[in-house]
Design a protein around this motif. Structure first.
Motif, PDB file in Angstrom:
ATOM      1  N   GLU A 134       0.820  -1.048  -0.012  1.00 35.97           N
ATOM      2  CA  GLU A 134       0.083  -0.097  -0.010  1.00 35.97           C
ATOM      3  C   GLU A 134       0.953   1.351   0.027  1.00 35.97           C
ATOM      4  N   ASP A 135       0.437   2.300  -1.002  1.00 39.87           N
ATOM      5  CA  ASP A 135       1.130   3.493  -0.899  1.00 39.87           C
ATOM      6  C   ASP A 135       2.799   3.503  -1.305  1.00 39.87           C
ATOM      7  N   PHE A 136       3.100   2.159  -1.875  1.00 43.92           N
ATOM      8  CA  PHE A 136       4.453   2.180  -1.918  1.00 43.92           C
ATOM      9  C   PHE A 136       4.601   1.363  -3.416  1.00 43.92           C
ATOM     10  N   PRO A 137       4.585   2.009  -4.646  1.00 42.91           N
ATOM     11  CA  PRO A 137       4.805   1.524  -5.982  1.00 42.91           C
ATOM     12  C   PRO A 137       6.171   0.902  -6.291  1.00 42.91           C
ATOM     13  N   MET A 138       6.050   0.059  -6.945  1.00 40.99           N
ATOM     14  CA  MET A 138       7.535  -0.249  -7.508  1.00 40.99           C
ATOM     15  C   MET A 138       8.117   0.568  -8.454  1.00 40.99           C
ATOM     16  N   PRO A 139       9.508   0.553  -8.573  1.00 38.33           N
ATOM     17  CA  PRO A 139      10.263   1.702  -9.317  1.00 38.33           C
ATOM     18  C   PRO A 139       9.502   1.601 -10.824  1.00 38.33           C
ATOM     19  N   ALA A 140       9.349   2.560 -11.503  1.00 42.93           N
ATOM     20  CA  ALA A 140       8.445   2.791 -12.747  1.00 42.93           C
ATOM     21  C   ALA A 140       9.646   2.253 -13.913  1.00 42.93           C
ATOM     22  N   GLU A 141      10.846   2.106 -13.691  1.00 42.78           N
ATOM     23  CA  GLU A 141      11.844   1.438 -14.689  1.00 42.78           C
ATOM     24  C   GLU A 141      11.600  -0.105 -14.620  1.00 42.78           C
ATOM     25  N   TYR A 142      10.859  -0.553 -13.621  1.00 44.62           N
ATOM     26  CA  TYR A 142      10.785  -2.106 -13.750  1.00 44.62           C
ATOM     27  C   TYR A 142       9.891  -2.424 -14.807  1.00 44.62           C
ATOM     28  N   PRO A 143       9.919  -3.716 -15.278  1.00 46.62           N
ATOM     29  CA  PRO A 143       9.152  -4.032 -16.541  1.00 46.62           C
ATOM     30  C   PRO A 143       7.662  -4.414 -16.056  1.00 46.62           C
ATOM     31  N   HIS A 144       7.039  -4.631 -16.904  1.00 46.89           N
ATOM     32  CA  HIS A 144       5.504  -5.177 -16.539  1.00 46.89           C
ATOM     33  C   HIS A 144       5.534  -6.397 -15.586  1.00 46.89           C
ATOM     34  N   PHE A 145       6.458  -7.435 -15.797  1.00 51.70           N
ATOM     35  CA  PHE A 145       6.602  -8.515 -14.832  1.00 51.70           C
ATOM     36  C   PHE A 145       7.915  -8.673 -14.416  1.00 51.70           C
TER      37      PHE A 145
END
Length: 431
Positions: A59-70
């Motif tokens: 919650e309220d802690f997204p993965m880094p945007a540079e990570y791939p979809h999977f």
């Protein structure tokens, strides 16, 4: 002052730790290894999420945007570690500390009513008002037995790292998500492999229209049953049907909700490219010969068992754990053990879809129960007994998401009613 215990510092344990600390409770967390992240440190090298980056988050802690979809295994491991570090959990986890036993302090009431005594591997004994169990269900390897003896190498999917672990002719037994993934990994290394599939499976691609399947926008306009139908129709267009893959058994269930579902199209790709051959269920062994239920037999040098895990709770007296089909019985969306009070399972249910968000939801609901127990004073509120009288016990770990959501909603409703009744009772009873 009340104090709580969390067992395990994987994603589930960290979620419980976060919610308890956020709610202001004193808490200890014990982790028998020297690291945060659980099985994400030891899973096979080729592992990637089957759910998407943007849906599989704390919650309220997204993965880094540079990570791939999977994201791959090491990216998820780093993500879990970063969450624990960001929230200061490393400071309160006792690493390298095994929990030897968890015993009830109650003598003449339901086990756990007066709290629990946790005994550590060091012999240290600590009393807690409640225990959050997050030791995971993907570590105690389950390997079936068959008549005869196999002379070759055997290993479980939980011990497989990469194709260096294999010798000669390979048979993968089991075609769940891990079995399908590992068979595809072997094939992609230009190694021919057989996979034993006893029962038909509904396969689903990871993406539709270039978008992770759970993020297809128009799905939100349909009911769960309608999404089930649309997903099956889309899969038929993209990957075909069972009969398009030699040796594949027909699924018994018509819908995704009713049957086994595997999110993987690479297995099917390699079947059609001849690297993977489907064989039936096993019947017996004779040296390096494996005999199958259809009367055929083949020679192998390695068997890789992708046959799941036992749901084990080694620190609990077996007499305390009610089971069905060798799985602990639970209420409240997999949280509350049958027959016990003030003990909470976090992560012992795996609703289909993203797993990491599940743990925080379970921990929050468990804390509602903690609050009711604390408000009731010594002996607690009997929340477990109350839920047991109104809900059916469940032994499922793999559970359809919409069913699990209904279980949570029912539990929230029952806890609301319970709290309201106790409030009325308090007003009616003068101090």
């Amino acid at each position: 002052m009340s104090r709580y215990c969390v067992i395990g510092a994987g994603a589930a344990g960290i979620s419980a730790l976060e919610q308890l600390r956020k709610a202001g409770y004193a808490v200890d967390c014990f982790e028998q290894t020297d690291r945060v992240g659980g099985h994400w440190h030891t899973d096979y090298d080729a592992l990637h999420l089957i759910t998407s980056r943007d849906m599989t988050t704390f919650e309220d802690f997204p993965m880094p945007a540079e990570y791939p979809h999977f994201p791959r295994r090491d990216e998820i491991r780093a993500y879990i570690e970063s969450y624990a570090r960001e929230h200061g959990h490393y400071d309160v986890i006792r690493f390298g500390t095994k929990v030897a036993s968890v015993g009830s302090k109650a003598t003449d009431a339901a086990p756990g009513s007066d709290g629990w005594t946790v005994t550590l591997g060091t012999g240290e004994r600590l009393d807690y008002d409640g225990v959050f169990i997050a030791n995971g269900h993907l570590w105690d390897q389950k390997i079936p037995t068959y008549p005869g003896t196999f002379a070759g190498k055997q290993l479980h999917s939980g011990s497989y790292r990469n194709t260096d672990d294999l010798v000669g002719r390979v048979l993968v037994v089991g075609a769940g998500n891990s079995g399908a993934d590992i068979a595809a990994d072997i094939a992609q290394h230009r190694i021919d492999v057989d996979i034993s599939i006893r029962e038909g499976i509904q396969f689903q691609p990871k993406s539709y229209f270039g978008v992770p399947r759970a993020q297809v926008g128009f799905f939100a306009d349909f009911s769960a049953d309608e999404v089930d139908l649309i997903s099956r129709l889309l899969a038929r267009v993209v990957i075909g049907e069972w009969k398009d893959y030699p040796g594949m058994p027909q699924p018994r269930a018509r819908t995704l909700a009713e049957g086994r579902v595997v999110v993987n199209e690479l297995l099917l790709y390699w079947i059609q490219h001849g690297r993977i051959r489907v064989v039936p269920g096993l019947q017996s062994f004779d040296g390096s010969t494996v005999r199958f239920v259809d009367g055929t037999a083949r020679e192998y040098d390695t068997i890789l068992w992708a046959t799941g895990f036992h749901a084990s709770l080694p620190f609990l007296d077996p007499s305390l754990v009610q089971r069905r089909n060798d799985v602990p019985l639970r209420y409240a969306g997999g949280i509350v053990p049958a027959g016990l009070e003030k003990l909470y399972y976090i992560g012992l249910a795996a609703p289909r879809g993203p797993q990491i968000p599940v743990y925080g939801v379970q921990a929050k609901l468990a804390i509602r129960m903690v609050q009711l127990h604390e408000a009731a004073g010594e002996g607690g509120a009997g929340v477990g007994s109350y839920l047991a009288a109104l809900q059916e016990p469940d032994d499922r770990i793999d559970i359809v998401r919409v069913v699990w959501n209904e279980q949570l909603a029912d539990t929230e409703r029952l806890l609301d009613a319970f709290a309201a009744a106790r409030a009325r009772q308090s007003v009616a009873t003068p101090a």
